[in-house]
Design a protein around this motif. Structure first.
Motif, PDB file in Angstrom:
ATOM      1  N   ALA A  99     -51.303 -56.199 -33.006  1.00 48.39           N
ATOM      2  CA  ALA A  99     -50.013 -56.649 -33.541  1.00 48.39           C
ATOM      3  C   ALA A  99     -48.894 -55.952 -32.778  1.00 48.39           C
ATOM      4  O   ALA A  99     -48.276 -55.006 -33.284  1.00 48.39           O
ATOM      5  N   PRO A 100     -48.611 -56.376 -31.559  1.00 47.97           N
ATOM      6  CA  PRO A 100     -47.643 -55.677 -30.708  1.00 47.97           C
ATOM      7  C   PRO A 100     -46.263 -55.544 -31.367  1.00 47.97           C
ATOM      8  O   PRO A 100     -45.726 -56.501 -31.915  1.00 47.97           O
ATOM      9  N   GLY A 101     -45.724 -54.331 -31.300  1.00 46.08           N
ATOM     10  CA  GLY A 101     -44.379 -54.079 -31.789  1.00 46.08           C
ATOM     11  C   GLY A 101     -44.240 -54.029 -33.286  1.00 46.08           C
ATOM     12  O   GLY A 101     -43.118 -54.015 -33.800  1.00 46.08           O
ATOM     13  N   ARG A 102     -45.356 -53.949 -34.023  1.00 48.97           N
ATOM     14  CA  ARG A 102     -45.258 -53.985 -35.493  1.00 48.97           C
ATOM     15  C   ARG A 102     -45.996 -52.843 -36.183  1.00 48.97           C
ATOM     16  O   ARG A 102     -46.086 -52.828 -37.406  1.00 48.97           O
ATOM     17  N   VAL A 103     -46.512 -51.869 -35.436  1.00 54.18           N
ATOM     18  CA  VAL A 103     -47.401 -50.864 -36.016  1.00 54.18           C
ATOM     19  C   VAL A 103     -46.723 -49.500 -36.087  1.00 54.18           C
ATOM     20  O   VAL A 103     -46.126 -49.036 -35.109  1.00 54.18           O
ATOM     21  N   ASP A 104     -46.827 -48.865 -37.262  1.00 58.87           N
ATOM     22  CA  ASP A 104     -46.296 -47.525 -37.488  1.00 58.87           C
ATOM     23  C   ASP A 104     -47.433 -46.565 -37.803  1.00 58.87           C
ATOM     24  O   ASP A 104     -48.337 -46.897 -38.585  1.00 58.87           O
ATOM     25  N   LEU A 105     -47.378 -45.367 -37.228  1.00 61.05           N
ATOM     26  CA  LEU A 105     -48.312 -44.302 -37.553  1.00 61.05           C
ATOM     27  C   LEU A 105     -47.540 -43.180 -38.222  1.00 61.05           C
ATOM     28  O   LEU A 105     -46.815 -42.438 -37.573  1.00 61.05           O
ATOM     29  N   GLY A 106     -47.676 -43.086 -39.544  1.00 65.64           N
ATOM     30  CA  GLY A 106     -47.122 -41.974 -40.289  1.00 65.64           C
ATOM     31  C   GLY A 106     -48.228 -40.987 -40.594  1.00 65.64           C
ATOM     32  O   GLY A 106     -49.329 -41.374 -40.974  1.00 65.64           O
ATOM     33  N   ALA A 164     -46.454 -48.994 -27.978  1.00 65.76           N
ATOM     34  CA  ALA A 164     -47.150 -47.926 -28.693  1.00 65.76           C
ATOM     35  C   ALA A 164     -46.734 -47.918 -30.165  1.00 65.76           C
ATOM     36  O   ALA A 164     -45.624 -48.343 -30.512  1.00 65.76           O
ATOM     37  N   PRO A 165     -47.619 -47.460 -31.051  1.00 73.50           N
ATOM     38  CA  PRO A 165     -47.214 -47.333 -32.456  1.00 73.50           C
ATOM     39  C   PRO A 165     -46.057 -46.344 -32.595  1.00 73.50           C
ATOM     40  O   PRO A 165     -46.024 -45.318 -31.903  1.00 73.50           O
ATOM     41  N   GLU A 166     -45.110 -46.684 -33.455  1.00 74.93           N
ATOM     42  CA  GLU A 166     -44.008 -45.757 -33.719  1.00 74.93           C
ATOM     43  C   GLU A 166     -44.544 -44.609 -34.560  1.00 74.93           C
ATOM     44  O   GLU A 166     -45.361 -44.813 -35.462  1.00 74.93           O
TER      45      GLU A 166
END
Length: 331
Positions: A99-106, A164-166
């Motif tokens: 899912a390019p441009g839509r992934v967050d890593l918290g 890349a994941p934010e």
């Protein structure tokens, strides 16, 4: 007011319901949040908790990403202490490739469960270093910038996504804020754990000393058609603070969970303190005004809203009332 609003979901299980239904509810809420214009939808990590169905946020994120189109989806957060940073980097690079441009890593530091779950997650795994070292390694695997003398410098966390994941660090201290800033990560202050304005100010000040990025604030927020309806839905929310030793405390959802935590760590002398969490609640105007006040006071760039109820209809209503784009939603 110029700030973004997003959602934190723990997949709560309503009384008399099932984990399967809770997960279907989470999907429906995420799709509705996308329709209403929310910026992100995050899943928390909780282990062996009867009231919650969210032990693996990366799995939930994959499921929801596949059934939404625009909203960013991710973790809020992965409890890094349990995992090899390389594996976390692989999982989120894979999500970011799907899912390019839509992934967050918290990422968070807490255990997300009782000691028995923490011990089970550690079984068969080599001892880990400090959280700070784990986070630095994770950042290095994600960006491909591990030092040449690192023992795993030749390991690449593939696939390497174009977007890349934010990256976000969740915390409630100046130390966490400074660590996030030094790594170039976004910082999310966990006000649902500690809503003391002095603590928020100290953490944000530490972050801004190093970073020019706007910090985020995660807070418990719930709106209903009237303030009275919100109060009825919330009931008497409580957090039980387990005091194990001077300066050693753990927040738990019930007295039973607090007593079980003490039993699992082998402590017989302890104290349980009943406290009331910091909650923004009321009708839409009251909650929006409270968010506006926090934005003005602390310069919050984005709010991550955690609804403290399990009832699906109540959560959908709250999302609608606090929607960042109510006109678009109605249209």
């Amino acid at each position: 007011m110029s700030y973004l609003t997003s959602v934190l979901d723990k997949s709560p299980i309503s009384d008399g319901s099932t984990p399967e239904q809770a997960l279907r509810d989470s999907l429906r809420l995420a799709q509705h949040a996308e329709h209403l214009g929310y910026h992100r939808y995050w899943f928390a990590e909780h282990h062996a908790t009867p009231q919650l169905a969210s032990p693996a946020p990366e799995v939930l994120a994959a499921w929801v990403l596949a059934q939404t189109r625009r909203i960013r989806v991710g973790s809020g957060g992965v409890m890094l202490r349990h995992y090899a940073p390389y594996k976390v980097a692989e999982a989120f690079n894979l999500l970011a490739s799907l899912a390019p441009g839509r992934v967050d890593l918290g990422v968070g530091k807490a255990p997300g469960g009782l000691p028995a779950s923490t011990a089970a997650l550690a079984a068969g795994r080599a001892p880990v270093g400090t959280f700070e070292q784990q986070l630095q390694d994770l950042d290095g695997f994600l960006s491909g910038t591990l030092p040449a003398d690192h023992p795993h410098a030749s390991a690449q966390a593939r696939p390497l996504p174009q977007h890349a994941p934010e990256r976000f660090l969740l915390g409630a201290s100046p130390q966490s804020a400074r660590l996030a800033a030094e790594l170039g990560w976004r910082f999310v202050y966990a006000a649902h754990f500690d809503g003391d304005p002095r603590s928020i100010e100290a953490a944000f000040s530490a972050y801004r000393e190093v970073s020019s990025l706007a910090p985020l604030l995660a807070t418990v927020a719930f709106a209903a058609p009237t303030a009275e309806a919100a109060a009825r839905q919330l009931g008497a929310l409580r957090i039980y603070k387990l005091h194990l030793a001077p300066g050693q405390t753990v927040n738990l959802p019930s007295p039973e969970a607090a007593a079980e935590y003490a039993r699992q760590v082998g402590v017989t002398s302890y104290r349980i303190e009943e406290t009331h969490p910091s909650v923004l609640s009321g009708d839409a105007t009251q909650v929006r005004r409270a968010l506006d006040d926090l934005h003005r006071r602390f310069g919050v760039g984005e709010f991550i809203l955690d609804a403290p109820v399990a009832d699906l209809d109540a959560r959908l209503t709250s999302l609608e009332l606090l929607s960042p784009a109510p006109r678009a939603a109605v249209a």
